[in-house]
Every structure is written in C-alpha cells, then in structure tokens.
Design a protein around this motif. Structure first.
Motif, mmCIF file in Angstrom:
data_model
loop_
_atom_site.group_PDB
_atom_site.id
_atom_site.type_symbol
_atom_site.label_atom_id
_atom_site.label_comp_id
_atom_site.label_asym_id
_atom_site.label_seq_id
_atom_site.Cartn_x
_atom_site.Cartn_y
_atom_site.Cartn_z
ATOM 1 N N VAL A 179 0.834 -1.209 0.000
ATOM 2 C CA VAL A 179 0.000 0.000 0.000
ATOM 3 C C VAL A 179 0.867 1.257 0.000
ATOM 4 N N LYS A 180 1.914 1.283 0.821
ATOM 5 C CA LYS A 180 2.769 2.464 0.882
ATOM 6 C C LYS A 180 3.447 2.730 -0.465
ATOM 7 N N GLU A 181 3.842 1.668 -1.160
ATOM 8 C CA GLU A 181 4.447 1.833 -2.476
ATOM 9 C C GLU A 181 3.452 2.412 -3.473
ATOM 10 N N ALA A 182 2.186 1.959 -3.401
ATOM 11 C CA ALA A 182 1.154 2.481 -4.289
ATOM 12 C C ALA A 182 0.845 3.940 -3.976
ATOM 13 N N ASN A 210 -5.157 2.574 6.985
ATOM 14 C CA ASN A 210 -4.227 3.465 7.662
ATOM 15 C C ASN A 210 -2.980 2.665 8.029
ATOM 16 N N SER A 211 -1.900 3.375 8.260
ATOM 17 C CA SER A 211 -0.604 2.725 8.457
ATOM 18 C C SER A 211 -0.290 2.444 9.924
ATOM 19 N N THR A 302 -3.886 11.270 3.206
ATOM 20 C CA THR A 302 -3.427 12.276 4.159
ATOM 21 C C THR A 302 -2.415 11.651 5.121
ATOM 22 N N ARG A 303 -1.657 12.525 5.770
ATOM 23 C CA ARG A 303 -0.814 12.130 6.893
ATOM 24 C C ARG A 303 -1.317 12.918 8.097
ATOM 25 N N GLY A 304 -1.737 12.209 9.135
ATOM 26 C CA GLY A 304 -2.378 12.897 10.247
ATOM 27 C C GLY A 304 -1.791 12.557 11.590
ATOM 28 N N ILE A 308 0.558 9.066 10.970
ATOM 29 C CA ILE A 308 -0.094 7.918 10.337
ATOM 30 C C ILE A 308 -0.635 8.320 8.968
ATOM 31 N N LEU A 309 -0.436 7.458 7.977
ATOM 32 C CA LEU A 309 -0.985 7.665 6.640
ATOM 33 C C LEU A 309 -2.409 7.134 6.595
#
Length: 321
Positions: A179-182, A210-211, A302-304, A308-309
């Motif tokens: 997911v992070k790569e996408a 979310n991450s 978003t990064r919040g 966290i992504l």
C-alpha cells in the motif's frame, strides 16, 4: 439485472465458484467484484473512463456499495454496450462469435494467512450441466484494454487489462500488500505532473486503510480518525463518525484551519455516543496536524495523527448537521 464488475486481466475466475453461483437471498442481486493487474501506460476513451471512475472506491464484491454506485456502474456499462467497440471480439468463443462456453472441474479457496489453497468441496464432474456456464462479450475496446461480459447467472463483468495509479492503490488496499508503495507512486505522479494544490473536499469519506501498527483502545482509535467515516463540512467543520452496534454511533466534531501548503491544524473537541435522538457527551479533545498528500473527487490520502498515513474513499457528498 445483476451487476458484477470485475477489474482484472482477461481470465476466468474458475478458482472462485461463487463468481458464477447464485446470489444470497439476503442480498440484492447486484454484486460486484473488483480486481486488477498492474500494467503501465493506460489509454481509455471518454466513455471508458466514465466506467473506470464509477468503479473507483468499490472493493471486494461490492456488497457494501450504495445503490447509487451500482447504478452508476450499470449506466456506464450500458453506454459502452450501445457503442459496440470491436464488432467481433471473442477469439476463444465457440458459439455465435461472442459467447464463451466453459465448464468448472475444480476450485479452491485462497486465504491471505495460508500459504496454500483449500480445495472447494464440490464434485463438479457429478453436477452435469449445473457445472456449465457461458459468458457473452458485449463490449471490447479497440485498444483491448476493457472488456464487458454478461454471464449465464445474470451477472455483468467488467474486465480490465491496464490499470492507473488510483486503481493500483485501491487494489493494494484490498489485498493488504504494497500500500505504501502504491501511495508513493500516486503522490509522486501528481507531484511530477505539476497539478494544482489539493484542497479538503467537502463530503463524506470512508477510511479504507491506515498505516497504524500499534493498536490503541477502541475509543482512542475512533477519536483519532482511525476507523469509520470522516465528514468534511462547510466553514472548516469536520466530523468523525463510527458505527458501534445496535444503532449506536460514536461522533466527534471539530474544526480545521489551513496553515500552509497542504497543511491543516485540526481540533476535535465535541464527542458523544449517539443513539437515535439521544446523545451521551464525552469529555475528549484531540489536536493534530493534517497533511493533504493527494485528493480528487473519489480518493484522498493524508498524513495525520502520529504521522499515520490514511486512505479515504468518498461515499456521498454530505453536509454537516
């Protein structure tokens, strides 16, 4: 009219017997499946793009999709079927030039947590004609990128060879892998294309990924926007809404202020457990900085809180109460 939108390279889902089975009596007949393969340089016509846009945000079999989403897919499918595409598309067809006949002989379940497939306990060879089926190809794009087929169970399939970055992100979310790569691919592509600065779009947004790796208490997760929906209203208003059970909801309302390029300060300070017309106030406050990495009418990244992504998909345009 049943709808099953399948976003994948051209193949037969023989390993998934439910793809051609009858629908559950407790579900409406419209069903969707969303999958995809990864291919670069996507090229679609305007009408084909309308279908791709309608499919965005639909995950799994689409059982949680709204009637509006399903209707948008069906309308886009019908437009393409009227256009016709390639007049004689089905090289593997046996009947009438457009009908593909098939017969199931084996199937299996595939689980993420198992390194092997579990055989499906159905003796297809003993089922006779019940194990047979067919697919009519009703549209094939001239580029070969998009195919629409309708099956013998009244199901519509949208089959896609090439995908674009937003679809690859949603596929990664659905599979739980890369997911992070996408996200990085989509954000980098937008940055390199020099697109205008995104804004927080009004409406109702469902959190789909979310991450976070460390799980807090349920109430802390809800207050930090790590579950449920997020509603962006007018005049800098924002609300978190999480369905609990038996009609109960957690609701937390606050404000956001833009402080810089893609940056927002968010203050959430009005929380309650809601049950019908009644509410139980909770003394909670949460402040964090929100960085808007990507946003369009369907997807937001978003990064919040705590770096966290988040990936949200839009469900409905909705005003704050």
């Amino acid at each position: 009219m049943a709808v099953k939108a399948v976003n994948l390279g051209f193949q037969f889902p023989s390993s998934s017997p439910s793809s051609f089975g009858s629908s559950s009596p407790k579900l409406r007949k419209d069903r969707l499946v969303f999958r995809s393969s990864t291919v670069e340089q996507v090229s679609f016509t305007e009408s084909e793009n309308s279908l791709i846009e309608a499919l965005l945000g639909i995950q799994g079999r689409g059982r949680s999709s709204s009637p509006n989403q399903l209707n948008a897919v069906e309308r886009a499918v019908q437009v393409l079927e009227r256009l016709g595409g390639v007049p004689d598309p089905a090289a593997a067809s046996i009947q009438d030039g457009k009908r593909i006949l098939f017969r199931f002989d084996r199937a299996a379940f595939s689980f993420r947590f198992l390194p092997f497939k579990v055989p499906y306990p159905v003796p297809f060879r003993l089922l006779g004609d019940e194990a047979k089926g067919w697919l009519d190809t009703t549209y094939l794009s001239h580029s070969g990128n998009l195919r629409i087929s309708r099956g013998n169970k009244g199901t519509t399939f949208v089959l896609q060879k090439q995908t674009e970055p937003r679809q690859r992100l949603l596929t990664a979310v659905s599979s739980g892998r890369n997911v992070k790569e996408a996200i990085e691919e989509l954000v980098s592509l937008t940055r390199n294309n020099g697109e205008k600065e995104p804004e927080l779009e009004e409406g109702e947004w469902q959190m789909v990924w979310n991450s976070q790796t460390v799980t807090d208490s349920w109430i802390e997760n809800a207050a930090n926007g790590l579950m449920g929906k997020q509603i962006i209203g007018k005049n800098g208003r924002i609300k978190f809404v999480v369905d609990i059970l038996l009609g109960l909801k957690f609701s937390m309302t606050g404000n956001f202020v833009k402080t810089g390029t893609k940056m927002y300060d968010v203050t959430m300070d009005d929380a309650a457990i809601i049950g019908g017309p009644f509410g139980y106030p909770m003394q909670m406050e949460n402040k964090f900085t929100l960085e808007l990495l990507y946003s369009d009418e369907k997807i937001r990244i978003t990064r919040g809180y705590n770096e966290i992504l988040f990936v949200h998909t839009r469900t409905d345009a909705s005003r704050m109460n």
